[in-house]
Design a protein around this motif. Structure first.
Motif, PDB file in Angstrom:
ATOM      1  N   ASP A 181      -5.129   2.997 -10.758  1.00 26.24           N
ATOM      2  CA  ASP A 181      -4.330   2.497 -11.886  1.00 26.24           C
ATOM      3  C   ASP A 181      -3.227   1.571 -11.388  1.00 26.24           C
ATOM      4  N   GLU A 182      -2.564   1.958 -10.312  1.00 24.22           N
ATOM      5  CA  GLU A 182      -1.486   1.139  -9.758  1.00 24.22           C
ATOM      6  C   GLU A 182      -2.033  -0.185  -9.201  1.00 24.22           C
ATOM      7  N   VAL A 183      -3.198  -0.135  -8.594  1.00 28.18           N
ATOM      8  CA  VAL A 183      -3.830  -1.354  -8.082  1.00 28.18           C
ATOM      9  C   VAL A 183      -4.144  -2.293  -9.241  1.00 28.18           C
TER      10      VAL A 183
ATOM     11  N   GLU B 100       0.829  -1.201   0.000  1.00 25.65           N
ATOM     12  CA  GLU B 100       0.000   0.000   0.000  1.00 25.65           C
ATOM     13  C   GLU B 100       0.866   1.255   0.000  1.00 25.65           C
ATOM     14  N   THR B 101       1.982   1.215   0.709  1.00 22.97           N
ATOM     15  CA  THR B 101       2.910   2.347   0.738  1.00 22.97           C
ATOM     16  C   THR B 101       3.503   2.587  -0.644  1.00 22.97           C
ATOM     17  N   LYS B 102       3.824   1.512  -1.340  1.00 19.72           N
ATOM     18  CA  LYS B 102       4.363   1.638  -2.700  1.00 19.72           C
ATOM     19  C   LYS B 102       3.324   2.223  -3.652  1.00 19.72           C
ATOM     20  N   LEU B 103       2.071   1.775  -3.529  1.00 17.08           N
ATOM     21  CA  LEU B 103       1.000   2.307  -4.367  1.00 17.08           C
ATOM     22  C   LEU B 103       0.814   3.802  -4.112  1.00 17.08           C
ATOM     23  N   ASP B 104       0.822   4.176  -2.850  1.00 15.04           N
ATOM     24  CA  ASP B 104       0.679   5.577  -2.472  1.00 15.04           C
ATOM     25  C   ASP B 104       1.814   6.418  -3.057  1.00 15.04           C
TER      26      ASP B 104
END
Length: 91
Positions: free
Chosen positions: A84-86, A49-53
């Motif tokens: 989009d990242e998800v 989640e940190t990477k997506l953020d």
């Protein structure tokens, strides 16, 4: 999202305790091992989640126009880029 180690351990205890209360759920390992594995899984999810953020924030920062965090435009772009990242992860 940053969660303290204590809160993460509390969450892992809750997961292990909740699983133990399910009659159909039998542990092949001791409860402490289950708790440790739950903590590892939670840590992994929070890291993703940190990477997506970070990726969503980087995309916003790379815009030609300066977009102020907290503005409606920033919020819309953040949700779009985050989603989009998800999707890239197949979730």
């Amino acid at each position: 999202m940053r969660i303290s180690r204590d809160k993460l351990n509390k969450l892992a205890h809750t997961v292990a305790d909740s699983l133990a209360e399910i009659p159909e759920c039998d542990f092949l390992e001791d409860r402490n091992t289950i708790r440790q594995e739950a903590r590892k899984a939670l840590e992994k999810l929070l890291l993703e989640e940190t990477k997506l953020d970070a990726a969503a924030r980087q995309k916003i920062a790379s815009q030609r126009k300066i977009i102020v965090e907290g503005s409606q435009e920033w919020d819309i772009l953040y949700r779009k880029y985050y989603n989009d990242e998800v999707k890239k992860l197949g979730l």
